[in-house]
Motif scaffolding. Structure first.
Motif, PDB file in Angstrom:
ATOM      1  N   UNK A 165       0.862  -1.181   0.000  1.00 33.09           N
ATOM      2  CA  UNK A 165       0.000   0.000   0.000  1.00 33.09           C
ATOM      3  C   UNK A 165       0.900   1.233   0.000  1.00 33.09           C
ATOM      4  N   UNK A 166       0.595   2.236  -0.826  1.00 28.41           N
ATOM      5  CA  UNK A 166       1.513   3.369  -0.971  1.00 28.41           C
ATOM      6  C   UNK A 166       1.452   4.414   0.134  1.00 28.41           C
ATOM      7  N   UNK A 167       0.428   4.347   1.008  1.00 29.34           N
ATOM      8  CA  UNK A 167       0.248   5.408   1.998  1.00 29.34           C
ATOM      9  C   UNK A 167       0.408   4.875   3.423  1.00 29.34           C
ATOM     10  N   UNK A 168       1.478   5.278   4.133  1.00 31.36           N
ATOM     11  CA  UNK A 168       1.680   4.788   5.503  1.00 31.36           C
ATOM     12  C   UNK A 168       0.556   5.169   6.459  1.00 31.36           C
ATOM     13  N   UNK A 169      -0.134   6.294   6.216  1.00 29.49           N
ATOM     14  CA  UNK A 169      -1.181   6.748   7.127  1.00 29.49           C
ATOM     15  C   UNK A 169      -2.565   6.218   6.747  1.00 29.49           C
TER      16      UNK A 169
ATOM     17  N   UNK B 156      -2.052   1.307   9.195  1.00 30.58           N
ATOM     18  CA  UNK B 156      -2.343   1.068  10.608  1.00 30.58           C
ATOM     19  C   UNK B 156      -2.455  -0.425  10.905  1.00 30.58           C
ATOM     20  N   UNK B 157      -3.063  -1.180   9.999  1.00 30.28           N
ATOM     21  CA  UNK B 157      -3.196  -2.621  10.200  1.00 30.28           C
ATOM     22  C   UNK B 157      -1.844  -3.314  10.115  1.00 30.28           C
ATOM     23  N   UNK B 158      -0.990  -2.825   9.224  1.00 31.14           N
ATOM     24  CA  UNK B 158       0.363  -3.387   9.134  1.00 31.14           C
ATOM     25  C   UNK B 158       1.118  -3.185  10.441  1.00 31.14           C
TER      26      UNK B 158
ATOM     27  N   UNK C 183       6.192  -0.557  -1.587  1.00 30.96           N
ATOM     28  CA  UNK C 183       6.244   0.830  -2.053  1.00 30.96           C
ATOM     29  C   UNK C 183       7.424   1.564  -1.424  1.00 30.96           C
ATOM     30  N   UNK C 184       7.641   1.370  -0.131  1.00 33.90           N
ATOM     31  CA  UNK C 184       8.770   2.020   0.532  1.00 33.90           C
ATOM     32  C   UNK C 184      10.103   1.543  -0.042  1.00 33.90           C
ATOM     33  N   UNK C 185      10.143   0.277  -0.469  1.00 33.70           N
ATOM     34  CA  UNK C 185      11.346  -0.288  -1.074  1.00 33.70           C
ATOM     35  C   UNK C 185      11.532   0.156  -2.513  1.00 33.70           C
ATOM     36  N   UNK C 186      10.507   0.812  -3.068  1.00 36.17           N
ATOM     37  CA  UNK C 186      10.491   1.152  -4.502  1.00 36.17           C
ATOM     38  C   UNK C 186      10.755  -0.101  -5.336  1.00 36.17           C
ATOM     39  N   UNK C 187      10.000  -1.137  -4.994  1.00 40.58           N
ATOM     40  CA  UNK C 187      10.158  -2.430  -5.655  1.00 40.58           C
ATOM     41  C   UNK C 187       9.900  -2.313  -7.155  1.00 40.58           C
TER      42      UNK C 187
END
Length: 268
Positions: free
Chosen positions: A9-13, A18-20, A40-44
């Motif tokens: 998911x691209x949005x941390x907020x 939150x579930x992660x 997404x954070x890894x820019x996979x």
């Protein structure tokens, strides 16, 4: 136990974010070791292509299966692919978490599967003959590990019911649960699905976390979905079609799921 959470998911907020975070904290509080692949954070890199092999002969056309096999067998995979394969080897359980977008997983997660499930790792394993058709569907390199989906959907639960307009949720998730997870050997647990995500306030979020927490607490107790193993006698080989006496009268996806009592009896 070791748990790998592959998160898309691209949005941390977001609700998914939150579930992660809740999932990681709950598992760690229970004594488990958790790794998170936040795609997404890894820019996979989502696309499977010729760049996934470190050394290729100039001028040769790209062949996904052949190139994947060559790279896997000769240590020529890119480091990002090799790291994710190492995480899968390390894990006792794998959780794929994603929002349902256009009736499936986000493209970045599908790309993770396509690149990490190399020939010789995720598929192309085992004997192919008139009595066995490879080590797959209940066997394979990931056999003995557990897997579960955490899925969010914007629609109502009734929209995904057996007669719902979007189709039964079990049917929509079948290609992921049976194909991507059961194929290489995982024992696949029933999914945890959150519906009507746009109607989630603090009270409902607390209820969602309570239910998810119980599922995570029971990660090693929950009975897997009783898919028919391919090479245990339910299928004619090499046709790979169900025998007529197996789940008679059922067709489509449902035919490949055994009644739980039969699965328990088969395990002795």
């Amino acid at each position: 136990m070791h748990v790998l959470l592959v998160y898309a998911h691209p949005e941390p907020q977001s609700l998914n974010g939150a579930l992660k975070d809740f999932t990681v904290k709950r598992l760690e509080a229970a004594g488990h070791t958790v790794q998170v692949s936040d795609l997404y954070a890894m820019q996979w890199k989502a696309t499977l292509d010729a760049d996934d092999t470190l050394e290729r002969k100039d001028g040769e056309p790209f062949h996904p299966e052949r190139d994947s096999k060559h790279a896997f067998e000769n240590g020529l995979q890119t480091p990002d692919i090799a790291r994710e394969q190492d995480k899968l080897r390390w894990a006792d359980a794998v959780i794929l978490q994603f929002p349902m977008w256009w009736f499936s997983m986000p493209a970045i997660l599908k790309g993770w599967v396509e690149r990490v499930y190399a020939y010789g790792f995720g598929y192309g394993v085992g004997e192919h003959s008139d009595t066995r058709w490879g080590n797959r569907y209940g066997e394979g390199t990931l056999a003995g590990k557990r897997a579960m989906l955490i899925v969010t959907a914007g629609g109502w639960e009734s929209h995904y019911s057996p007669r719902g307009i979007n189709g039964p949720i079990d049917d929509l998730l079948f290609p992921i649960q049976h194909g991507i997870l059961y194929y290489p050997g995982f024992d696949v647990l029933p999914p945890y699905v959150v519906y009507r995500t746009g109607r989630t306030d603090e009270t409902r979020f607390s209820t969602i976390c309570d239910a998810l927490g119980h599922r995570l607490d029971d990660l090693w107790k929950t009975l897997p979905i009783p898919f028919h193993p391919q090479n245990a006698g339910a299928y004619d080989i090499p046709e790979c079609t169900l025998r007529a006496d197996i789940t008679p009268g059922e067709v489509g996806f449902a035919a490949h799921v055994a009644p739980p009592a039969l699965r328990v009896a088969a395990k002795g």
